[in-house]
Enzyme design. Structure first.
Site, PDB file in Angstrom:
ATOM      1  N   ASP A 106      -8.347  -4.327   4.056  1.00  0.00           N
ATOM      2  CA  ASP A 106      -7.680  -4.906   2.893  1.00  0.00           C
ATOM      3  C   ASP A 106      -8.074  -6.382   2.746  1.00  0.00           C
ATOM      4  O   ASP A 106      -9.249  -6.687   2.612  1.00  0.00           O
ATOM      5  CB  ASP A 106      -6.167  -4.691   3.044  1.00  0.00           C
ATOM      6  CG  ASP A 106      -5.355  -5.084   1.830  1.00  0.00           C
ATOM      7  OD1 ASP A 106      -5.300  -4.290   0.879  1.00  0.00           O
ATOM      8  OD2 ASP A 106      -4.799  -6.190   1.841  1.00  0.00           O
ATOM      9  N   HIS A 274      -4.160   4.224   2.183  1.00  0.00           N
ATOM     10  CA  HIS A 274      -4.761   2.904   2.322  1.00  0.00           C
ATOM     11  C   HIS A 274      -4.773   2.378   3.761  1.00  0.00           C
ATOM     12  O   HIS A 274      -5.686   1.646   4.143  1.00  0.00           O
ATOM     13  CB  HIS A 274      -3.981   1.934   1.427  1.00  0.00           C
ATOM     14  CG  HIS A 274      -4.407   0.516   1.501  1.00  0.00           C
ATOM     15  ND1 HIS A 274      -5.677   0.103   1.174  1.00  0.00           N
ATOM     16  CD2 HIS A 274      -3.723  -0.607   1.858  1.00  0.00           C
ATOM     17  CE1 HIS A 274      -5.770  -1.212   1.308  1.00  0.00           C
ATOM     18  NE2 HIS A 274      -4.595  -1.661   1.733  1.00  0.00           N
TER      19      HIS A 274
END
Length: 294
Positions: A106, A274
């Site tokens: 991320d 994610h």
């Protein structure tokens, strides 16, 4: 403070900014960088296994976790990925590792991307988890992207709007992000979530994380545009992993996109959403070990 089994916490000051994290293991140096809205604790399921083969340094980015949270400037240079990358190169140098491999998830993956461009002589191998480049995402932004990544547009609004709204109930915000982006609710251990909450409840963390996103929509794009015009690409071997059930893999041809930004790209999806190191630790660990072994 760390929840990583067998790791020793550290605090190192780099050019006036103190970076916190944890270190363990022996062997080639390996830097782990977390994403939003987490801390280095997100590596708890795989870092101890990696430390069997590497000297693992899991660091909190500036503005996050127990690292310093300097006040932002009007141009957002303070939270540019260039500044964050320089922190980490300086940290590894100070720990005795002028050359190293790096894995970022991320926001940490965006710092990793910038590090590979600005410090190509330092980075031996790199892995980025569940992102495509910031430059590409803004360049191709559409309704689908804006709907899934609405926070990219909310967090960049002028202070103190997002800070005040998130600060009214930071636990609700953080838990909503874990639920929104993840596909495996049982992936987040109580200890890890407690650590994320401990750090994210700090108003300075909320402000710094907004500054991180403001930089991504301004100065970071300026730096990215300069690299694209100069045809500068990531030179070291690059592994790209993404969640099979997440937005990034659904929206983008991930490897094709990255081949416009790097010369040596490989990768594939892993199960879940994610948060790869927590949702699919076994698959993520296996992919990283294979890649890092060369």
């Amino acid at each position: 403070m760390t929840i990583l089994n067998g790791f020793q916490s550290f605090r190192e000051t780099i050019a006036g900014v103190t970076i916190a994290g944890a270190i363990a293991g022996s062997g080639p140096p390996l830097l782990l960088l977390h994403g939003y809205p987490q801390t280095h604790a997100m590596w708890h399921a795989i870092a101890p296994a990696l430390a069997a083969s590497f000297t693992v340094v899991a660091a909190d980015l500036r503005g996050y976790g127990d690292s310093d949270k300097p006040v932002d400037d009007s141009a957002h240079l303070t939270y540019s990925k260039r500044a964050m990358a320089a922190d980490m190169v300086g940290l590894m140098e100070q720990l005795g590792f002028p050359h190293f491999a790096v894995i970022g998830h991320d926001r940490g993956a965006r710092v990793t991307h910038r590090m590979c461009l600005d410090h190509s002589d330092r980075i031996m191998r790199a892995a980025v988890l569940d992102i495509v480049p910031t430059h590409h995402m803004y360049l191709t932004a559409d309704r689908e992207f804006a709907t899934a990544y609405y926070h990219w547009f909310f967090l960049i609004q002028p202070a103190p709007l997002p800070e005040r709204l998130i600060g009214a109930d930071p636990e609700f915000w953080l838990r909503s992000k874990l639920a929104h982006w993840g596909r495996t609710p049982t992936a987040f251990t109580n200890d890890a979530v407690a650590e994320y909450l401990r750090c994210f409840r700090d108003p300075a963390t909320i402000a710094a994380s907004c500054a991180d996103y403001r930089a991504a929509a301004s100065i970071d794009l300026t730096h990215d545009d300069e690299d694209v015009r100069a045809e500068r690409k990531v030179k070291c071997p690059l592994l790209v992993l993404w969640g099979a059930d997440g937005f990034v893999g659904r929206k983008y041809n991930v490897l094709e996109v990255w081949r416009h930004y790097a010369v040596d790209v490989q990768g594939h999806s892993v199960p879940g959403g994610h948060f790869l190191p927590e949702e699919a630790p076994a698959e993520t660990l296996a992919a990283l070990r294979s890649f890092l072994a060369g």
